[in-house]
Scaffold this active site. Structure first.
Site, PDB file in Angstrom:
ATOM      1  N   LYS A 229      13.271  13.193  -7.245  1.00  0.00           N
ATOM      2  CA  LYS A 229      13.511  11.853  -6.713  1.00  0.00           C
ATOM      3  C   LYS A 229      14.302  11.114  -7.786  1.00  0.00           C
ATOM      4  CE  LYS A 229      11.468   7.670  -4.990  1.00  0.00           C
ATOM      5  NZ  LYS A 229      10.383   6.732  -5.276  1.00  0.00           N
TER       6      LYS A 229
ATOM      7  N   ALA B 202       9.597   2.371  -0.550  1.00  0.00           N
ATOM      8  CA  ALA B 202       9.401   1.048  -1.153  1.00  0.00           C
ATOM      9  C   ALA B 202       9.216  -0.060  -0.118  1.00  0.00           C
ATOM     10  CB  ALA B 202      10.566   0.676  -2.072  1.00  0.00           C
TER      11      ALA B 202
ATOM     12  N   THR C 101       1.860   1.911  -3.448  1.00  0.00           N
ATOM     13  CA  THR C 101       1.028   0.746  -3.753  1.00  0.00           C
ATOM     14  C   THR C 101      -0.018   0.461  -2.672  1.00  0.00           C
ATOM     15  OG1 THR C 101       2.899  -0.194  -4.941  1.00  0.00           O
ATOM     16  CG2 THR C 101       1.122  -1.694  -4.382  1.00  0.00           C
TER      17      THR C 101
END
Lengths: 271, 367
Positions: free
Chosen positions: A109, A196, A219
Site C-alpha cells: 500500500k 479513509a 479507525t
C-alpha cells in the site's frame, strides 16, 4: 449476540487483485487497537483477508509478546505493508524495498503524505513512486485523493488497484468525495478500494452499493468500544452493499415524476 | 519569521483578553468543529474551569479517534551537564558550583545499552549549553554512535544555526525540542541573566531555523512556574499556528513541563495545579487533534496514570536527568528531581492495564 449466521447463500463473487482472489471485500488496518489480542479478534471477526500495517511500527527484532506479526499469522490473512511516514517518492521506494525483504511480500500500500496534519496524499510523488515500484515488480495499491484523472494515470503505470479516500483519514466522516468516487468507479479498469474516512458500516455499505470493489477500514473498528462487534457489523454491511450492487438498485428519483407537462402537446384528443 | 507576528501582540493585552473570556465563548469553542486561536484562549481561560469534565470527554474522544488506544514511550539520555548559561530555575546553571560531566563515546554506548535493555527505541538526547565542548561535532558523533541502536533520535540542546540543524538531520536526527521557557520578553532576562540563552530573539527564531532545515518534528512548550501559564500557552499556540502554515511538512509536539525542585533554585512564581494542567492539556487537544502531547516523569505517578486517557500520546519512563545517570555515573548532578520513579516495564504494564498499547517503536528511517 450472534451476528455471523446468514440465511442467504453466499454468491461466488470474488474480488480479484493482481490475479489473487479475495472472498472478503473488507480490508482492515492494524493501528490504533488497545492491544494485539483485540486487533486479532477484530480482524478474524471481520473476515478480512487483507490487512495493512505500517512498516514504521513493526519491530523486526522483537520476538516477544509485543510482536504484532505473531497475531496476524492466520492462513487466510494476507499482509499489505504500507509506507506510512514516507514524505517523498524516494522514501516510499526505500520503505517498499525494506517491506518486501522483511515481510516476504511484493504487495504494497503506497502512502505518501508529507502533510502530517491531515495526512493528505501527495499526488505527484505517489505517481512517481508507483511507476518505479511497478517496474520493480511490486503489486502497488496507492492511497490517493479521489481524483479521477490521477486514477487513470496510475492505472497507466500499472498499479493493481486504486485507493481513493472517502474523507480525510481517521475522520469517520463517510463518503464526502462521493461525486468523484462515482466517476472513478465508472472509469476504472482496476479495482477501486475506498480508503479513509469510512466511519460507520452504513458508509461501507454505501460504497459497495455504488460499485466500489472493496473498502479499507481502521479507525472506526479499532476505536469502537467493542471492536469485535463493530468488525462483524462492517463484515455484514460490506456483504449487504455488494449484494445490493449485484442485485441492481433502482434509480433514485429526486422528486415525484409528474405527468408529462413538456410533451402534453403531442397528445391527441382523447388520449 | 515569527517575530513579526510575535511583536504585534502585547503580553498584557493577551493576558487581559484571556481573563475576560466568558462562559458563552467557552461553549462556542466546544461546539465548533474547527477551533481558532480565540477559541483556544477561551478553553484555557478561567471561564472554562466549570467545563472541565466536558472538555475531558471531548479531548478523550478526539485523541482516540486520531491516535487510537496507544501511548508512545521515549527516554531522555543526558549527555552533558556543562553549561555556560545562568538560568535561575535549572540545576545545570553555570553559577551552580558542582562537578561537571560530559559523556565520552564509550559512556554514551554504555548508557545506550542499558536503555535498549529496557526496551526503548525512541531516545531524547539532552545537554546544557557548552558550545566549545558540546557543539555540532559532539552531537554529530553522538547521533552516529546511537543511530544503529535507536530507531528515533531527538535532541533537547542549545539552539543551533539552520545549517547545523541541516547537518544533524543528515545524520538521522528526527526531532528537536526547544522550549521558549517563557514568551514574556520583559521577564525572560530575569530568568536568563547570563550566557547565550539570554538572547530571547535567537531562541524565538529557533523553530524557524528548524523548519528551514526540514526537520521531521519540532517540540514546543513553556516552563510553567515562571510567568502566567495561560498567557504563555497562548503564545505557544500562536507560534504553532504560524509554524503549521509556514512549515507544513513538519510534525509538532507540545510538552507541559512544570517547574520542579532542583539544586539551588528559585521557587515557582506561579503555580499551575493538577486541575489547571488537565484543563490545559484538554484545551490543546481540542484546539489541534493531531498534535503529539507529551508528559515527562516530572509529574506524579497518579497524575500520569490518569492523564493518558485524556489526551497525552507520548511519555517518558524510568528517566534519569543527569549525565551517566543510568549506568556510568549515577551520582552526577541532575537537572531536576523526577517524581514518577517507576521502571519502564512498570509504566508499560500500567498502560496495558488501561487498555492501551505502549508503543516503543513508531519510526523507521526511509533513507
Amino acid at each position: 449476540m450472534q451476528f455471523t449466521t446468514h440465511n442467504y447463500k453466499r454468491m461466488n463473487d470474488p474480488l480479484v487483485i493482481a490475479g489473487k482472489s479475495f472472498q472478503s471485500r473488507l480490508f482492515l488496518g492494524t493501528g490504533k487497537f488497545g492491544n494485539h489480542q483485540e486487533m486479532e479478534a477484530a480482524i478474524v471477526a471481520s473476515g478480512s483477508e487483507l490487512v495493512t500495517m505500517a512498516l514504521k511500527r513493526i519491530d523486526f527484532n522483537d520476538k516477544e509478546e509485543d510482536d504484532i506479526l505473531r497475531y496476524l499469522n492466520h492462513d487466510h490473512i494476507n499482509l499489505l505493508p504500507n509506507t506510512s511516514g514516507a514524505r517523498t517518492a524516494d522514501e516510499a521506494i526505500f520503505a517498499a524495498r525494506l517491506a518486501r525483504e522483511a515481510l516476504q511480500t511484493n504487495w504494497l500500500k503506497l502512502e505518501i503524505h508529507p502533510d502530517p496534519r491531515y495526512l493528505m496524499p501527495d499526488a505527484i510523488e505517489t505517481l512517481k513512486a508507483a511507476e518505479q515500484l511497478v517496474k520493480e515488480g511490486f503489486v502497488v495499491l496507492p492511497y490517493i485523493h479521489a481524483d479521477p484523472v490521477l486514477c487513470k494515470r496510475l492505472e497507466a503505470v500499472g498499479v493493481a488497484a486504486v485507493m481513493p479516500l472517502g474523507a480525510p483519514i481517521g475522520s469517520n466522516k463517510g463518503l464526502r468525495t462521493l461525486d468523484f468516487l462515482e466517476i472513478i468507479i465508472e472509469q476504472s479498469n482496476v479495482p477501486v478500494v475506498v480508503d479513509a474516512g469510512i466511519g460507520a458500516p452504513s458508509h461501507a455499505a454505501a460504497a459497495l452499493e455504488m460499485g466500489a470493489d472493496a473498502v479499507l477500514v481502521n479507525t472506526a473498528i479499532a476505536v469502537a468500544q467493542d471492536s469485535v462487534q463493530m468488525a462483524t457489523a462492517f463484515k455484514i454491511a460490506v456483504e449487504a452493499g455488494r449484494m445490493a450492487y449485484n442485485a441492481k438498485l433502482g434509480a433514485v428519483q429526486q422528486r415525484a415524476v409528474a405527468s408529462s407537462p413538456l410533451t402534453e402537446f403531442l397528445m391527441v384528443n382523447g388520449e | 519569521m515569527f517575530d513579526h507576528i510575535f511583536n504585534q501582540h502585547s503580553w498584557h493585552d493577551v493576558q487581559s483578553s484571556i481573563y475576560s473570556k466568558t462562559a458563552g465563548e467557552v461553549e462556542l469553542a466546544l461546539r465548533k468543529s474547527k477551533r481558532d486561536i480565540e477559541d483556544f484562549k477561551a478553553l484555557i481561560s478561567p471561564a472554562a474551569a466549570p467545563y472541565l469534565e466536558q472538555m475531558a470527554q471531548l479531548s478523550a474522544a478526539l485523541t482516540q479517534k486520531r491516535f487510537g488506544k496507544t501511548v508512545q514511550l521515549y527516554v531522555p539520555l543526558y549527555l552533558s551537564n556543562e553549561c555556560q548559561n545562568i538560568c535561575t530555575y535549572c540545576g545545570f546553571s553555570y553559577d551552580n558550583k558542582i562537578k561537571r560531566k560530559t559523556l565520552s563515546s564509550f559512556e554514551i554506548l554504555q548508557e545506550a545499552e542499558y536503555l535498549k535493555q529496557q526496551g526503548f527505541e525512541h531516545v531524547l538526547l539532552v545537554t546544557g549549553e557548552a558550545n566549545k565542548t558540546v557543539g555540532l561535532d559532539y552531537f554529530q558523533k553522538a547521533i552516529r554512535l546511537l543511530r544503529p541502536h535507536f530507531r528515533n533520535i531527538s535532541i533537547e540542546v542549545q539552539p543551533l544555526d539552520a545549517n547545523e540543524y541541516a547537518a544533524l538531520t543528515q545524520e538521522g536526527l528526527h526531532a528537536v525540542l526547544v522550549y521558549q521557557e517563557t514568551y514574556n520578553k520583559e521577564h525572560y532576562k530575569d530568568y536568563h541573566p547570563k550566557g547565550k540563552k539570554s538572547n530571547f530573539d535567537y531562541r524565538l527564531e529557533t523553530p524557524d531555523r528548524l523548519g528551514t532545515a526540514n526537520i521531521h518534528k519540532i517540540g514546543l512548550g513553556v516552563l510553567m512556574g515562571l510567568e502566567d501559564w495561560r498567557t504563555d500557552n497562548f503564545f505557544t499556540a500562536l507560534h504553532l499556528s504560524y509554524l503549521e502554515k509556514q512549515y507544513w511538512q513538519t510534525r509538532y509536539s507540545i510538552s507541559f513541563p512544570r517547574l520542579r525542585p532542583a539544586e539551588g533554585l528559585i521557587e515557582p512564581k506561579v503555580v499551575i495545579n493538577d486541575r489547571e494542567l488537565t484543563q490545559l492539556i484538554c484545551a490543546w487537544r481540542i484546539f489541534r487533534e493531531e498534535l503529539e502531547l507529551s508528559i515527562s516523569t516530572r509529574e506524579s505517578q497518579s497524575f500520569r496514570d490518569n492523564i493518558i486517557r485524556l489526551g497525552i500520546t507520548s511519555m517518558s519512563a524510568g528517566s534519569a536527568t543527569n549525565p551517566g545517570g543510568y549506568v556510568t555515573e549515577p551520582e552526577s548532578l541532575e537537572q531536576f528531581c523526577i517524581d514518577d520513579n517507576r521502571s519502564p516495564a512498570v509504566v508499560a504494564a500500567m498502560i496495558k492495564e488501561q487498555g492501551y498499547t505502549p508503543v516503543w517503536k513508531d519510526w523507521t528511517a526511509f533513507s
